[in-house]
Write a protein that holds these residues in place. Structure first.
Motif, short mmCIF file in Angstrom:
data_model
loop_
_atom_site.label_atom_id
_atom_site.label_comp_id
_atom_site.label_asym_id
_atom_site.label_seq_id
_atom_site.Cartn_x
_atom_site.Cartn_y
_atom_site.Cartn_z
N ARG A 211 49.93 14.61 -67.30
CA ARG A 211 48.76 15.39 -66.19
C ARG A 211 47.59 16.10 -66.51
O ARG A 211 47.44 15.71 -68.28
N PRO A 212 46.40 16.67 -66.33
CA PRO A 212 45.90 16.44 -66.81
C PRO A 212 45.42 17.88 -67.48
O PRO A 212 44.98 18.18 -68.37
N PHE A 213 46.48 19.17 -66.83
CA PHE A 213 46.58 20.30 -67.42
C PHE A 213 47.97 20.83 -67.60
O PHE A 213 48.53 20.97 -66.56
N THR A 214 48.03 21.23 -68.58
CA THR A 214 49.01 21.25 -69.44
C THR A 214 49.14 22.69 -69.58
O THR A 214 48.31 23.29 -70.54
N GLY A 215 50.07 24.04 -70.38
CA GLY A 215 50.38 24.71 -70.96
C GLY A 215 51.84 25.08 -70.88
O GLY A 215 52.79 24.78 -70.19
N PRO A 216 52.08 26.60 -71.86
CA PRO A 216 53.37 27.15 -72.08
C PRO A 216 53.75 27.61 -70.64
O PRO A 216 55.21 27.54 -70.35
N THR A 217 52.77 28.42 -70.25
CA THR A 217 52.93 28.72 -68.38
C THR A 217 52.07 28.56 -67.25
O THR A 217 51.28 28.22 -67.69
N ALA A 218 53.07 29.10 -66.26
CA ALA A 218 52.15 28.28 -65.24
C ALA A 218 51.03 28.98 -65.25
O ALA A 218 50.32 28.99 -64.65
N VAL A 219 51.74 30.20 -66.20
CA VAL A 219 50.12 30.46 -65.58
C VAL A 219 48.75 29.85 -66.78
O VAL A 219 47.40 30.34 -66.15
N ASP A 220 48.74 29.63 -67.62
CA ASP A 220 47.82 29.32 -68.90
C ASP A 220 47.27 27.61 -67.63
O ASP A 220 46.59 26.80 -68.26
N ILE A 221 48.49 27.28 -66.68
CA ILE A 221 48.11 26.16 -66.20
C ILE A 221 47.32 26.43 -65.20
O ILE A 221 46.16 25.53 -64.92
N ALA A 222 46.80 27.64 -64.58
CA ALA A 222 46.25 27.93 -63.83
C ALA A 222 44.77 27.72 -63.94
O ALA A 222 44.29 27.97 -63.40
N VAL A 223 44.81 28.99 -65.38
CA VAL A 223 43.60 29.35 -65.71
C VAL A 223 43.03 28.07 -66.26
O VAL A 223 41.68 27.35 -66.06
N ALA A 224 43.89 27.03 -66.77
CA ALA A 224 43.03 25.65 -67.18
C ALA A 224 42.57 24.92 -65.65
O ALA A 224 41.18 24.05 -66.18
N HIS A 225 43.20 24.56 -64.91
CA HIS A 225 42.82 23.78 -63.77
C HIS A 225 41.38 24.59 -63.10
O HIS A 225 40.57 23.86 -62.44
N VAL A 226 40.98 26.22 -63.10
CA VAL A 226 40.23 26.82 -63.13
C VAL A 226 38.56 26.60 -64.02
O VAL A 226 37.45 26.18 -63.28
N ASN A 227 38.77 26.86 -64.82
CA ASN A 227 37.72 26.39 -66.62
C ASN A 227 37.96 25.80 -67.27
O ASN A 227 36.96 25.14 -67.21
N ASP A 228 38.88 24.63 -67.35
CA ASP A 228 38.56 23.59 -67.86
C ASP A 228 38.30 22.01 -67.66
O ASP A 228 38.98 22.03 -66.47
N PRO A 229 37.28 21.52 -68.35
CA PRO A 229 37.16 19.90 -67.80
C PRO A 229 38.34 19.27 -68.13
O PRO A 229 38.79 19.64 -68.90
N VAL A 230 37.82 18.28 -66.64
CA VAL A 230 38.93 17.32 -66.95
C VAL A 230 38.91 16.29 -67.69
O VAL A 230 38.33 15.61 -68.25
N PRO A 231 39.60 16.10 -68.67
CA PRO A 231 40.31 15.37 -69.49
C PRO A 231 39.00 13.14 -69.26
O PRO A 231 40.27 13.26 -67.93
N PRO A 232 38.75 12.95 -70.01
CA PRO A 232 38.79 11.47 -68.82
C PRO A 232 40.12 10.42 -69.30
O PRO A 232 40.95 10.86 -69.88
N LEU A 233 39.75 9.71 -68.32
CA LEU A 233 41.42 8.87 -68.10
C LEU A 233 40.82 7.65 -68.93
O LEU A 233 39.19 7.61 -69.70
N PRO A 234 41.94 7.17 -69.09
CA PRO A 234 41.71 5.54 -70.27
C PRO A 234 40.95 4.96 -69.81
O PRO A 234 40.83 4.82 -68.82
N THR A 235 40.40 3.99 -70.92
CA THR A 235 39.37 3.77 -70.45
C THR A 235 39.35 2.42 -69.73
O THR A 235 38.53 0.91 -69.08
N THR A 236 41.30 1.78 -69.34
CA THR A 236 41.93 0.32 -69.04
C THR A 236 41.24 1.17 -67.50
O THR A 236 41.75 -0.10 -66.50
N VAL A 237 41.24 1.91 -66.82
CA VAL A 237 41.48 2.37 -65.58
C VAL A 237 40.07 1.64 -64.94
O VAL A 237 39.17 2.35 -65.58
N GLU A 238 39.53 1.41 -64.00
CA GLU A 238 38.35 0.97 -63.44
C GLU A 238 37.50 2.13 -63.17
O GLU A 238 37.79 2.87 -63.00
#
Length: 457
Positions: A211-238
């Motif tokens: 998954r793009p965002f993970t964390g120790p708790t549900a709150v940390d994951i929700a905060v990552a959805h709001v603030n963190d940039p999306v990690p790039p996908l593998p280069t093998t993806v078209e």
């Protein structure tokens, strides 16, 4: 309300057979509709929530929202009932598995398998949005994959219709944290574009294996959805597919595709063999059985071909004629002797092809020609032998020849004549000539009978 195999609900109509899954709010059972003799899925409110007005109301909301939807990519609702302070939903039984089970076995899916699933899910969500229903909990566990390749969206338990009042307090988050949209994470109302963000998280997970965002708790994951940039996908993806997934995961809803229908069209264009229905159609060429004889011949002829290729490579280079030579070369005037000779002369390539064809035909006719020649030689030999034997004639006793019949006349000149020395009747005839006259009579005038007997002998 007790649940166990053999328990009947709805006045004995729905008989539970086996439990399929357990969710946060209910249990899903495979059951049989005895009235219509068909298999169904029954979702029953968990025992610990029986009698709770809030959970009962959510069950009623799911029943109403599901009943308002009719689409091939949404699991159909057949019936709803309440019994002993609990509730149950009777739904279409989907023979298959949820996408979550598939991702557990295969964390990374090939785009050709994934894109049709995403396109069908987007169409099902668009139908719900057109009916005014927002799912609010799109995740792999709620995307069912039938064996036929069809996708069925299920579990509208936390869905919200446009004409319904929210059953949560202000700022309360509904949904699963790993697939939560940024606007839901900050407590704003969910919209159809929120469902598309959640579907983008599903796509990212299936392509990257995490998954793009993970964390120790549900709150940390929700905060990552709001603030963190999306990690790039593998280069093998078209590249185009990666850009579309990142667009779905935009923090701003306005930057995402405008609707599920638009998203489905974009996904369809990424896979040419995916029809508008979203069901993949794999077309393969029929495989011909291997021809071992042809393979042997090909291997046997590979060495001469390689030698010919080396010979061509060692040959001196050839160059086309210069422009000056081509410009100075003129075509002969029609009707002249030179033009007639050029027309009668076949191209060099055609002559070589004719020689090759003649050689192939001679090789094919080699055995019949040999047999024909042998037969002709045998016939000529027999005729010559007959002629030689006829000219010599068969030998008789004493070295003489047998009489030869020719045109009905018997030739007797091959016998020794009487006048010749050694004739077999020479003595009597000479004595007879002395005592007889030319008429064959003796001196007394009577014929000599011995001359006739001698002749007969």
């Amino acid at each position: 309300m007790r649940t166990a195999p053999g328990v009947a609900l709805g006045g004995g109509r729905y008989r539970l057979l086996r439990r399929i899954a357990v969710g946060g709010m209910g249990e899903v059972w495979e059951a049989n509709d005895d009235a219509l003799a068909r298999p169904v899925a029954v979702k029953v409110l968990r025992a610990e929530f029986a009698g709770d007005a809030g959970f009962l109301e959510r069950f009623r909301t799911e029943a109403r929202n599901s009943a308002a939807l009719s689409h091939p990519n949404i699991a159909a609702l057949f019936d709803y009932g309440e019994q002993d302070g609990s509730a149950y939903l009777v739904m279409e039984l989907v023979v298959g598995e949820p996408l979550s089970d598939l991702l557990e076995r295969e964390p990374v899916l090939d785009p050709r398998r994934l894109l049709p699933v995403l396109a069908q899910t987007a169409r099902g969500l668009h139908a719900a949005h057109e009916a005014g229903v927002v799912h609010r909990d799109v995740k792999p566990g709620n995307i069912l994959l039938a064996r036929s390749g069809k996708v069925k969206i299920t579990d509208f338990g936390v869905s919200l219709a446009a004409d319904q009042k929210t059953m949560t307090a202000t700022g309360m988050v509904m949904g699963t944290a790993q697939y939560l949209s940024p606007e839901q994470a900050v407590g704003r109302p969910a919209t159809p574009l929120s469902d598309l963000y959640s579907l983008g998280v599903v796509a990212y997970e299936a392509l990257a294996g995490k998954r793009p965002f993970t964390g120790p708790t549900a709150v940390d994951i929700a905060v990552a959805h709001v603030n963190d940039p999306v990690p790039p996908l593998p280069t093998t993806v078209e590249r185009r597919l990666a850009a579309l997934v990142l667009r779905l995961l935009s923090k701003e809803p306005s930057e995402r595709p405008g609707s599920g229908e638009e998203l489905a069209g974009l996904l369809d264009r990424l896979v040419p063999q995916t029809p508008p229905s979203g069901v993949p159609v794999l077309v393969s060429r029929p495989e011909r059985p291997r021809d071992e004889f042809a393979r042997t011949r090909r291997d046997a002829g590979a060495a001469p071909d390689a030698e010919a290729a080396r010979a061509r490579a060692d040959a001196p280079p050839s160059y086309p004629p210069s422009r000056r030579g081509r410009a100075g070369r003129t075509e002969p005037a029609p009707g002249t002797r030179r033009a007639a000779a050029r027309a009668a002369t076949p191209p060099a390539g055609s002559v070589l092809d004719a020689v090759r064809d003649a050689g192939r035909n001679l090789r094919r006719l080699r055995l019949p020609l040999v047999i024909l020649v042998l037969v002709l030689v045998a016939l000529l030999g027999a005729a010559l032998a007959d002629r030689l034997v006829g000219a010599a004639g068969p030998a008789g006793p004493g070295g003489g020849a047998y009489p030869v019949q020719a045109t009905g006349v018997t030739r007797t000149d091959q016998y020794p004549r009487a006048d010749a020395s050694g004739g077999i009747i020479a003595g009597e005839r000479r004595a007879a000539r002395a005592t007889t006259d030319p008429a064959g009579r003796d001196a007394g005038g009577t014929p000599d009978p011995r001359s006739t007997e001698v002749k007969d002998s």
